[in-house]
Design an enzyme around this catalytic site. Structure first.
Site, mmCIF file in Angstrom:
data_model
loop_
_atom_site.group_PDB
_atom_site.id
_atom_site.type_symbol
_atom_site.label_atom_id
_atom_site.label_comp_id
_atom_site.label_asym_id
_atom_site.label_seq_id
_atom_site.Cartn_x
_atom_site.Cartn_y
_atom_site.Cartn_z
ATOM 1 N N ASP A 1 0.913 -1.136 0.000
ATOM 2 C CA ASP A 1 0.000 0.000 0.000
ATOM 3 C C ASP A 1 0.952 1.185 0.000
ATOM 4 O O ASP A 1 1.564 1.488 1.028
ATOM 5 C CB ASP A 1 -0.871 0.013 1.254
ATOM 6 C CG ASP A 1 -1.829 1.195 1.243
ATOM 7 O OD1 ASP A 1 -1.414 2.285 0.806
ATOM 8 O OD2 ASP A 1 -2.986 1.039 1.655
ATOM 9 N N HIS A 2 1.118 1.824 -1.139
ATOM 10 C CA HIS A 2 2.230 2.785 -1.226
ATOM 11 C C HIS A 2 2.065 3.965 -0.265
ATOM 12 O O HIS A 2 3.027 4.645 0.054
ATOM 13 C CB HIS A 2 2.475 3.235 -2.677
ATOM 14 C CG HIS A 2 1.522 4.272 -3.177
ATOM 15 N ND1 HIS A 2 0.251 3.987 -3.586
ATOM 16 C CD2 HIS A 2 1.664 5.610 -3.327
ATOM 17 C CE1 HIS A 2 -0.347 5.100 -3.977
ATOM 18 N NE2 HIS A 2 0.491 6.106 -3.830
ATOM 19 N N HIS B 1 -5.651 2.876 1.144
ATOM 20 C CA HIS B 1 -4.966 4.065 1.655
ATOM 21 C C HIS B 1 -5.716 4.755 2.806
ATOM 22 O O HIS B 1 -5.136 5.134 3.808
ATOM 23 C CB HIS B 1 -4.748 5.097 0.554
ATOM 24 C CG HIS B 1 -4.173 4.528 -0.709
ATOM 25 N ND1 HIS B 1 -3.248 3.510 -0.709
ATOM 26 C CD2 HIS B 1 -4.374 4.840 -2.021
ATOM 27 C CE1 HIS B 1 -2.919 3.220 -1.953
ATOM 28 N NE2 HIS B 1 -3.582 4.008 -2.763
HETATM 29 C C1 BG6 Z 1 -3.412 4.732 -6.358
HETATM 30 C C2 BG6 Z 1 -4.754 4.792 -7.035
HETATM 31 O O1 BG6 Z 1 -3.384 3.683 -5.431
HETATM 32 O O2 BG6 Z 1 -3.152 5.951 -5.693
HETATM 33 C C3 BG6 Z 1 -4.822 5.971 -7.980
HETATM 34 O O3 BG6 Z 1 -4.979 3.592 -7.753
HETATM 35 C C4 BG6 Z 1 -4.414 7.253 -7.299
HETATM 36 O O4 BG6 Z 1 -6.122 6.097 -8.531
HETATM 37 C C5 BG6 Z 1 -3.095 7.085 -6.541
HETATM 38 O O5 BG6 Z 1 -4.279 8.258 -8.281
HETATM 39 C C6 BG6 Z 1 -2.778 8.295 -5.694
HETATM 40 O O6 BG6 Z 1 -1.493 8.171 -5.163
HETATM 41 P P1 BG6 Z 1 -0.626 9.449 -4.776
HETATM 42 O O7 BG6 Z 1 0.607 8.880 -4.179
HETATM 43 O O8 BG6 Z 1 -0.383 10.202 -6.045
HETATM 44 O O9 BG6 Z 1 -1.470 10.246 -3.828
#
Ligand code: BG6
Length: 511
Positions: free
Chosen positions: A183-184, A246
Site C-alpha cells: 500500500d504505497h 490508503h
Molecule cells: C493509487 C490509485 O493507489 O493511488 C490511484 O490507484 C491514485 O487512482 C493514486 O491516483 C494516488 O497516489 P498518490 O501517491 O499520487 O497520492
C-alpha cells in the site's frame, strides 16, 4: 557466496508497464546511488512483448531521466548500474518460460554474487497472480539457497470473497511472512511520521483521545481524472481504489495504540485492532446516512474544460461508478468512542493533496475569552502529499489590536527544507522488502478486515444508485459531503489553506 541480505535477483513481472516505468526503475536507481543496494543485485524485466536487453535498458534510462530523484551521472557510472538489468519475454500462462527464467536467474545470481535471494515483484493484473505464483514454483524458481519474497500490488481482490480466493492461491506457494502487500501510502514519509509525532510528543500523546479530540478529517483529493485507466477504474471506483486501502490505513495509523515493541508484527497487530473496531454500517439506510458518493461531470479546471467521467475512454457512458466518496467512520473502542473520523477522496477536485486534520475540542465556554470571542478550535494538520509538513492552528492575540483574537498557524514545512530530497514511497518499500522488514506492508488480516468494512458499503450501493451525486470537475464534490459534517456541527477544514475559492490561510500568513 554473498551473504548480504540486501542482495537479490529482482524479477519484475509487468516490466513494460506504467508502474515499473514511473516508480520501480527510478526507485532502483535512487537506492543504488544512495548505497542502499550493493553491486550484488540483478533486475530481470519480464513482460510478454519482445524486447532486447538494449531496448529495455534504454527504457530504464528514459524512465530514470524522467522520474528519478537523482540525475543520471556520466556514462561509466550509468553502465555500471544498467549492466544489472536484463529483459526476458515471458508468456506467464505457460510454465515453459519459467524454466528459462530460472536459468537466467541462476546465471545472473552467479555473475553478481547474489547468494540465492529472490524477490518476485508482481506489477500485474491480480487475475494473473495465482497462475504466476504457481508457475514460479513449478519452474523451480524457489529452489535456491537464499530467501524468496513475493511483492504484490493492489488491488488485492474486489471484495472479501475474491481477496480470500486470491490469498489462498498465493498462499499455496508462499508463506504469509514471505508476502509483501504494497500500500504505497504506508511508504510515504509523513504517513510513517504520524506514529512518531503522536507517540514522541508530550504535547500530543496525552490529548490523543475522545476527551480532547472533536473529530479527525482525512482528505485525499486529486486533480486528475481517470486518465488511461478507465477500464480498471470503472470496475473499481473510489471506494475500492482509495478507500479500502490508503484511507483505512491512514485511519489505522491515526487511531492505533502505541505498539509495545518495534517489531513489524507489533505495529501491524495494533493496526488490525483498529480495522476490526470500525463500526460496520448495518443497513443500506445507515450506509446512506454515513457515506456520500459522487461522480464528476463536465467542468472547468484552471481555464480548461474537462470532460465528464462518463465520457472518459473505456468508461461505460451510463456508469454509476463513484469517483468521489466521503464517509463518517467510527472506531468503536475506549479511546475513540464518539469521535467521528471523516474521510473523503475524489478525482477532478481543485487541489492535489493528502492531509489529515485533527480538530481539538474547544476550551470551556465559560472562560472569559470564549465568552467575548468566537474561538476557532485548535488544529493539528499532517500534510502528507505533495507538500510534506505539519502545522498547528492556535489562537493568539492580534498584534497591535486590543482584545482581538485570531487563529495563527505554526508551520513546519518539511518539503521546503533545502537539500532534503525525501525518498519516494516505492524506494522505501522496495528497500524494506529486500531487507525483510514488513512493517509498512499490509498483512492478510488487515486486508480482510478492511474488505469486511468496505463490502457493506459496496453492497448497499449495488442495490440502487439514486444517491450518486453528480459534481462538476473542479469543484469540491457533492454538497451532501458538506452536510455530512454540518449535521454534526462541523465543517471540512480547508486543505492547503484554501476551500471553495475562499482563502482562509496561506503559507506563513493568517487572516
Ligand atoms: C493509487 C490509485 O493507489 O493511488 C490511484 O490507484 C491514485 O487512482 C493514486 O491516483 C494516488 O497516489 P498518490 O501517491 O499520487 O497520492
Amino acid at each position: 557466496m554473498n551473504m548480504n541480505s540486501n542482495s537479490a535477483v529482482f524479477m519484475i513481472f509487468g516490466a513494460t508497464g506504467d508502474l515499473a516505468r514511473r516508480k520501480l526503475f527510478p526507485a532502483f536507481y535512487s537506492l543504488y546511488r544512495e548505497g542502499k543496494l550493493t553491486d550484488h543485485f540483478a533486475v530481470i524485466g519480464l513482460a510478454r512483448r519482445p524486447r532486447t536487453n538494449d531496448q529495455f535498458r534504454s527504457d530504464v534510462l528514459e524512465s530514470i531521466r524522467e522520474f528519478a530523484r537523482h540525475e543520471v551521472q556520466g556514462d561509466a557510472d550509468w553502465n555500471r548500474f544498467v549492466e544489472h538489468f536484463e529483459y526476458m519475454s515471458l508468456d506467464s500462462t505457460q510454465v515453459a518460460g519459467f524454466h528459462e527464467l530460472r536459468k537466467l536467474a541462476d546465471r545472473l545470481d552467479e555473475k553478481f554474487h547474489v547468494g540465492g535471494n529472490r524477490l518476485f515483484y508482481l506489477a500485474l493484473a491480480p487475475e494473473l497472480f495465482g497462475q504466476v505464483t504457481t508457475h514460479i514454483r513449478e519452474g523451480g524458481l524457489l529452489e535456491s539457497k537464499g530467501w524468496n519474497r513475493l511483492v504484490i500490488e493492489k488491488p488485492f481482490g474486489y471484495d472479501l470473497a475474491s481477496a480470500e480466493k486470491l490469498n489462498r492461491q498465493i498462499r499455496e506457494v508462499f508463506e504469509e511472512n514471505e508476502i509483501y502487500r504494497i500500500d504505497h501510502y504506508l511508504g510515504k514519509e509523513m504517513v510513517q511520521n504520524i506514529g512518531v509525532v503522536r507517540f514522541a510528543n508530550a504535547l500530543f500523546e496525552p490529548l490523543w483521545n475522545n476527551r480532547h479530540i472533536a473529530n479527525v478529517q482525512i482528505t485525499l483529493s486529486e486533480t486528475v481524472g481517470v486518465e488511461d485507466r478507465g477500464g480498471y477504474y470503472d470496475h473499481s471506483g473510489a471506494l475500492r481504489d482509495m478507500g479500502q486501502n490508503h484511507m483505512l490505513q491512514m485511519i489505522a495509523m491515526m487511531a492505533m495504540e502505541p505498539p509495545s515493541r518495534t517489531n513489524p508484527e507489533d505495529l501491524r497487530d495494533e493496526k488490525v485492532k483498529v480495522l476490526r473496531s470500525l463500526r460496520a454500517y448495518r443497513t443500506p439506510e445507515e450506509v446512506r446516512s454515513h457515506v456520500v458518493r459522487g461522480q464528476y461531470t463536465e467542468g472547468e479546471m484552471k481555464g480548461t474544460l474537462q470532460k465528464a467521467y462518463r465520457a472518459e475512454d473505456s468508461v461505460n457512458p451510463n456508469s454509476t461508478t463513484e469517483t468521489y466518496f466521503a464517509a463518517k467512520v467510527y472506531v468503536d473502542n475506549f479511546r475513540w468512542a464518539g469521535v467521528p473520523f471523516y474521510i473523503r477522496t475524489g478525482k477532478r477536485l481543485p487541489v492535489k493533496t493528502t492531509e489529515v486534520v485533527v480538530e481539538f475540542k474547544n476550551v470551556p465556554d465559560n472562560v472569559y475569552l470564549a465568552n467575548d470571542h468566537r474561538l476557532e478550535p485548535n488544529l493539528l494538520v499532517f500534510r502528507i502529499n505533495p507538500m510534506e509538513g505539519i502545522y498547528m492552528k492556535i489562537n493568539a492575540k492580534k498584534p497591535g489590536a486590543e482584545g482581538v483574537i485570531i487563529p495563527v498557524a505554526m508551520d513546519f514545512c518539511q518539503s521546503c527544507q533545502v537539500g532534503l530530497n525525501t525518498p519516494e514511497a516505492y524506494e522505501r518499500l522496495l528497500h524494506d522488502a529486500v531487507r525483510g522488514d514488513s512493517t509498512y506492508f499490509t498483512r492478510w488480516d488487515e486486508v480482510a478486515s478492511a474488505w469486511s468494512f468496505i463490502d457493506r458499503i459496496a453492497e448497499a450501493w449495488s442495490q440502487s444508485s439514486d444517491d450518486l451525486h453528480p459534481y462538476p470537475a473542479g469543484s469540491w464534490g457533492p454538497e451532501a459531503a458538506r452536510e455530512l459534517l454540518a449535521r454534526d456541527g462541523f465543517r471540512w477544514w480547508p486543505v492547503n489553506g484554501q476551500h471553495e475559492g475562499e482563502v482562509i490561510w496561506v503559507e506563513g500568513e493568517t487572516k
